[in-house]
Design a protein around this motif. Structure first.
Motif, PDB file in Angstrom:
ATOM      1  N   PHE A  76      19.592 -81.916  -4.579  1.00 48.43           N
ATOM      2  CA  PHE A  76      18.401 -81.144  -5.271  1.00 48.43           C
ATOM      3  C   PHE A  76      18.396 -81.121  -6.312  1.00 48.43           C
ATOM      4  O   PHE A  76      17.189 -80.898  -7.419  1.00 48.43           O
ATOM      5  CB  PHE A  76      18.481 -79.532  -4.815  1.00 48.43           C
ATOM      6  CG  PHE A  76      18.194 -79.513  -3.065  1.00 48.43           C
ATOM      7  CD1 PHE A  76      17.081 -80.282  -2.549  1.00 48.43           C
ATOM      8  CD2 PHE A  76      19.368 -78.918  -2.453  1.00 48.43           C
ATOM      9  CE1 PHE A  76      16.784 -79.903  -1.326  1.00 48.43           C
ATOM     10  CE2 PHE A  76      18.892 -78.867  -1.015  1.00 48.43           C
ATOM     11  CZ  PHE A  76      17.814 -79.401  -0.489  1.00 48.43           C
ATOM     12  N   PHE A 135      11.848 -77.684  -1.709  1.00 46.86           N
ATOM     13  CA  PHE A 135      13.206 -78.325  -1.736  1.00 46.86           C
ATOM     14  C   PHE A 135      13.866 -77.820  -0.321  1.00 46.86           C
ATOM     15  O   PHE A 135      14.219 -77.092  -0.080  1.00 46.86           O
ATOM     16  CB  PHE A 135      14.229 -77.785  -2.767  1.00 46.86           C
ATOM     17  CG  PHE A 135      13.563 -78.188  -4.159  1.00 46.86           C
ATOM     18  CD1 PHE A 135      13.217 -79.382  -4.690  1.00 46.86           C
ATOM     19  CD2 PHE A 135      14.027 -77.069  -5.147  1.00 46.86           C
ATOM     20  CE1 PHE A 135      13.196 -79.525  -5.925  1.00 46.86           C
ATOM     21  CE2 PHE A 135      13.434 -77.307  -6.342  1.00 46.86           C
ATOM     22  CZ  PHE A 135      13.077 -78.603  -6.838  1.00 46.86           C
ATOM     23  N   VAL A 194      19.090 -75.681 -12.598  1.00 48.93           N
ATOM     24  CA  VAL A 194      20.257 -76.515 -12.160  1.00 48.93           C
ATOM     25  C   VAL A 194      21.394 -75.779 -13.188  1.00 48.93           C
ATOM     26  O   VAL A 194      21.358 -75.790 -14.413  1.00 48.93           O
ATOM     27  CB  VAL A 194      20.070 -78.059 -12.567  1.00 48.93           C
ATOM     28  CG1 VAL A 194      21.485 -78.514 -12.527  1.00 48.93           C
ATOM     29  CG2 VAL A 194      19.142 -78.629 -11.618  1.00 48.93           C
ATOM     30  N   CYS A 205      19.362 -74.989  -7.787  1.00 48.12           N
ATOM     31  CA  CYS A 205      20.083 -76.102  -7.401  1.00 48.12           C
ATOM     32  C   CYS A 205      21.462 -76.406  -7.518  1.00 48.12           C
ATOM     33  O   CYS A 205      21.844 -76.586  -8.564  1.00 48.12           O
ATOM     34  CB  CYS A 205      19.343 -77.351  -7.661  1.00 48.12           C
ATOM     35  SG  CYS A 205      17.535 -77.223  -7.561  1.00 48.12           S
TER      36      CYS A 205
END
Length: 411
Positions: free
Chosen positions: A14, A297, A310, A9
């Motif tokens: 997201f 997503f 992330v 992400c």
């Protein structure tokens, strides 16, 4: 990667979906993180999830909450002043390892706040050495999980890892056993808070739980802040205009006296330096989660068991979010800058959502106060010929050493 789907992400939308809106499905840390840290942290807050995590978060968060800064800030300032006094005795141009110096400083602070001043000074060196030994020997990749093998399958642990765990647990157990006799002195400490804490049913934490949470707080509060401080010194050495502005702010606000917690709001540029350092060199550059069920997503199907990452290292340098993303520009975190106006999902050095770092205020104020105390009297120059490159293990470090030279300054 091998038999694991990996989803990265790299935009605020997201990040928000993974860490906030769909937190229930993406709350579990990656198998790699859990396998690496469970021998040391057990079911501590950093690696637990679901019901255990919810119960512990309610207990631990208030102990290191912003409201407790007034208890802990004097320890931060006192310890930083001791480091400053030590530097005074070394002379102009003295060679130091800034990474090791900041590691020692933050370890002293976290030990004294966890265990109290007396015990912190007694046990700091032992705990730091054992933690460093653990990080040197722990596996960086959990290959069985990447191959899709079950987590109940035993992982091989080297003797060095087991030795470090026994050493850390023995020290923590000794401290916890002996702390009750010292509680009457009225000193605030994390161990005292954990011993006094009660869950929703009014039950105290067990000894193992207290030990695990103390280990989590030490691990999270020691190395991450040390790395941030080391990176800040490096960046300031490459940006004399920023160092000059920092010194001007400190001289104007303090006039030579020791900083206090109440001074922090008067240090906007000092804070901006720390925030920009966290943007460029986030202490935990990859925040990983495991999908507990299939999800989606946008147009991307996410399989059960996928790794959802992330990556602050990428997010904080995304050119669609940041102007001149690879430049050191503390001004971006002053009013009107793209840092000050950034989405909270585009800047996540402490993570975001329900699993945001419980010690955010502690770590940020610690870094600001320590930089203020030390930069009041010193500037640091990078050793000639030294090339600094980031090294990512469990955290992001400026290599294994950061050779710099000390230079006293007069406010």
């Amino acid at each position: 990667m091998l038999r694991r789907q990996v989803v990265i992400c790299n935009n605020p939308r997201f990040v928000q979906e993974a860490f906030v809106k769909k937190h229930a499905n993406f709350q579990r840390k990656t198998p790699q993180m859990r396998m690496a840290l469970q021998p040391l942290l057990g079911d501590g807050l950093f690696v637990s999830d679901q019901e255990v995590w919810q119960r512990r978060r309610k207990i631990v968060a208030p102990i290191i909450h912003t409201s407790r800064l007034r208890d802990f800030a004097p320890v931060m300032i006192e310890t930083a002043c001791e480091k400053r006094a030590e530097w005074r005795g070394r002379g102009d141009g003295a060679a130091i390892d800034a990474l090791a110096e900041m590691a020692h400083l933050t370890a002293e602070i976290i030990c004294r706040t966890i265990f109290g001043r007396d015990l912190g000074q007694t046990y700091a060196a032992e705990i730091v050495e054992a933690f460093s030994d653990y990080q040197r020997h722990v596996d960086q990749i959990d290959l069985p999980s990447m191959l899709g093998l079950p987590e109940w399958l035993p992982r091989w642990r080297g003797r060095a890892v087991k030795r470090s765990v026994r050493r850390i647990h023995a020290v923590l157990d000794e401290i916890i056993d002996g702390y009750a006799a010292r509680q009457s002195n009225g000193e605030s400490s994390v161990i005292g808070g954990l011993l006094d804490a009660r869950d929703d049913d009014g039950k105290p934490l067990g000894k193992d739980a207290i030990r695990n949470e103390a280990a989590v707080i030490f691990m999270a509060g020691h190395e991450t802040t040390a790395n941030t401080m080391a990176w800040a010194w490096f960046l300031l050495s490459q940006a004399p205009w920023a160092a000059n502005r920092l010194h001007t702010e400190l001289d104007t606000v303090l006039g030579g006296r020791v900083p206090r917690l109440d001074d922090v709001p008067q240090f906007p540029y000092t804070r901006a330096i720390i925030e920009e350092t966290l943007r460029l060199y986030p202490p935990v550059p990859i925040l990983g989660r495991e999908a507990m069920a299939a999800d989606r997503f946008g147009n991307t199907e996410v399989r059960k068991g996928a790794l959802v990452l992330v990556v602050p290292w990428l997010l904080h340098r995304n050119p669609t979010l940041w102007s001149k993303p690879d430049h050191f520009m503390p001004e971006r975190f002053l009013p009107g800058g793209d840092g000050a106006n950034q989405s909270k999902y585009g800047y996540v050095p402490f993570s975001i959502g329900p699993r945001i770092c419980a010690g955010l205020a502690f770590g940020l104020n610690e870094a600001i106060l320590c930089l203020a105390v030390l930069a009041q009297e010193f500037a640091l120059d990078l050793a000639p010929g030294k090339v600094v490159e980031p090294v990512c293990r469990l955290t992001l470090r400026p290599g294994d050493r950061l050779p710099m030279t000390l230079h006293p300054r007069k406010p």
